[in-house]
Design an enzyme around this catalytic site. Structure first.
Site, PDB file in Angstrom:
ATOM      1  N   LYS A 194      62.258  95.365  -8.898  1.00 23.21           N
ATOM      2  CA  LYS A 194      62.841  96.199  -9.954  1.00 23.21           C
ATOM      3  C   LYS A 194      64.225  95.678 -10.258  1.00 23.21           C
ATOM      4  O   LYS A 194      64.929  95.167  -9.378  1.00 23.21           O
ATOM      5  CB  LYS A 194      62.941  97.656  -9.518  1.00 23.21           C
ATOM      6  N   ASN A 248      56.613 106.243 -25.626  1.00 24.03           N
ATOM      7  CA  ASN A 248      55.344 105.542 -25.731  1.00 24.03           C
ATOM      8  C   ASN A 248      54.269 106.181 -24.841  1.00 24.03           C
ATOM      9  O   ASN A 248      53.167 106.478 -25.302  1.00 24.03           O
ATOM     10  CB  ASN A 248      55.528 104.075 -25.356  1.00 24.03           C
ATOM     11  N   LYS A 304      57.101  92.086  -8.477  1.00 24.18           N
ATOM     12  CA  LYS A 304      56.838  92.404  -9.884  1.00 24.18           C
ATOM     13  C   LYS A 304      57.464  93.742 -10.210  1.00 24.18           C
ATOM     14  O   LYS A 304      57.342  94.680  -9.425  1.00 24.18           O
ATOM     15  CB  LYS A 304      55.313  92.484 -10.097  1.00 24.18           C
ATOM     16  N   THR A 314      50.070 102.307 -19.586  1.00 25.35           N
ATOM     17  CA  THR A 314      50.542 103.365 -18.692  1.00 25.35           C
ATOM     18  C   THR A 314      49.864 104.686 -19.008  1.00 25.35           C
ATOM     19  O   THR A 314      49.354 105.371 -18.113  1.00 25.35           O
ATOM     20  CB  THR A 314      52.071 103.507 -18.783  1.00 25.35           C
TER      21      THR A 314
END
Length: 429
Positions: A110, A225, A74, A194
């Site tokens: 990744k 963000n 992932k 996050t």
């Protein structure tokens, strides 16, 4: 930040060095390091895209699938002109460790494409996104490898990828990616995950250190963000955020910066720079300001040997990946600065990506409150495991502690699966 790019460490070498330290601290069989020091699979592809001017540009794309002992790999896909194979390999290794640390049943992956998305039209970006998954389709899937947004990729990019993969499969396959728009299976709470996870870790660390957040000050490098949401969440906890910055500059106001006003200014002007009533500063100055909490939330290699001795914060929370070089980290630890490592601090994103994947697999949706509650529980548990590991190791180095917790979990999975022989199990953290 004062060092030439050539003098900065290779991220893959940094990741391997930290891995070696953890394996040594745990007393593991050398085979563990040899397995984890390289990805189980690394793919390089050529992606032809027809550009708006009629020519065909061929982009280079990468995917690193580091380790799948705990589950399918992932990790995000980044579109950036400086993407390198070693960067992608390092990020996939860090993702393995994040997932293990948060007890998320994924391994690390990744991806990246060497491109400049700022110079590409929406149509060209769509062609690139679809071309990437076409080239990678054989090694990806909801039980193989699940991408997500990363640097300069968005929910829209994930939607194109999900649609292209669904066409390849000839059935809807939305669980192939996370970070999607809500209408096709995205999760509530994913956009803030996050930052929310990072602020939860900062809150827990402050409590452990006896730092009263209602009297604390903070500086945030990076106002995308993650940085902007962290500003708002810290403000809600009573922290006085005195400085923030983005790629075009920074601002300082010792009285505190209002998150809504700063966000509105950036929305209007494209930058936090020039915010009314604040003094302009640069990113280098922000890092060395007198404050209690420093959150590097921009790029890697920001705190280096050149400036580590001038860091005045008591607590550094790494929201970015690899913002502190190894030499700088050692300097901070020796000076008594508590560094909350990136594999812990920024793991909220992959955790809620896991929640999104679960919801897709179950064809169900959770409320935002449910997502945030589950994220809070996992981040708190992970912090406490790291803090306790540091006590057992009798170290102030929370990066080493976090690595030992994560590596121990991956090692146990590899042992029970028969990848390596089981020896002494006393390493468990």
């Amino acid at each position: 930040m004062g060092e030439a790019a050539a003098d900065l460490p290779n991220p893959y070498e940094v990741a391997k060095r930290e891995l070696a330290r953890a394996c040594e601290a745990l007393g593991l069989d050398p085979a563990v390091y040899r397995i984890l020091a390289r990805p189980l699979r690394f793919v390089e592809v050529a992606i032809p895209v027809r550009m708006d001017d009629g020519r065909t540009e061929v982009f280079v794309g990468y995917r690193s699938q580091h380790n799948d002992a705990l589950g399918p790999t992932k990790g995000g896909i980044r579109f950036h002109p400086q993407v390198t194979p070693d960067e992608v390999k390092a990020l996939s290794m860090w993702m393995t460790l994040k997932c293990a640390l948060l007890e998320v049943p994924f391994g690390g992956g990744k991806g990246g494409v060497v491109c400049d998305p700022k110079r590409m039209s929406a149509r060209e970006l769509e062609g690139l996104s679809r071309g990437y998954i076409q080239a990678m389709a054989q090694v990806m899937g909801e039980e193989k490898d699940i991408p997500a947004p990363d640097v300069y990729t968005t929910a829209q990019v994930m939607a194109w990828i999900a649609d292209e993969f669904s066409q390849i499969r000839q059935q809807n396959a939305f669980a192939i990616v996370t970070g999607k728009p809500l209408v096709i299976g995205g999760s509530l709470g994913r956009r803030e995950a996050t930052a929310r996870g990072a602020v939860t870790v900062v809150r827990e660390a402050a409590a452990a250190l006896g730092l009263d957040l209602r009297r604390a000050t903070a500086a945030i490098q990076g106002y995308g963000n993650a940085g902007s949401v962290a500003h708002r969440l810290l403000h809600q906890l009573g922290v006085r955020v005195i400085a923030v910055s983005d790629s075009r500059g920074g601002i300082l106001d010792e009285r505190g910066l209002d998150p809504a006003a700063v966000a509105a200014h950036k929305e209007t002007t494209g930058s936090v720079a020039g915010f009314p009533g604040a003094r302009g500063i640069d990113n280098a100055e922000l890092l060395t300001l007198p404050c209690d909490i420093l959150l590097p939330a921009a790029l890697e290699n920001q705190i280096t040997a050149a400036n580590a001795h001038r860091i005045q914060a008591r607590l550094v929370g790494e929201i970015a990946n690899g913002p502190t070089t190894p030499d700088a980290h050692q300097t901070l630890v020796e000076r008594g600065v508590v560094v909350l490592p990136d594999i812990l601090t920024n793991a909220g994103g992959v955790t809620v990506s896991y929640f999104e994947w679960v919801q897709n697999q179950c064809h169900w949706t959770w409320s935002e409150e449910e997502v945030n509650r589950r994220l809070e529980e996992r981040m708190v548990r992970a912090f406490r495991r790291v803090w306790e590991a540091a006590q057992r190791l009798r170290t102030r180095d929370l990066r080493l502690a976090a690595y030992t917790v994560a590596v121990a979990r991956v090692t146990e999975a590899m042992q029970v699966r028969g990848w390596i022989h089981r020896t002494d199990s006393s390493f468990r953290s």
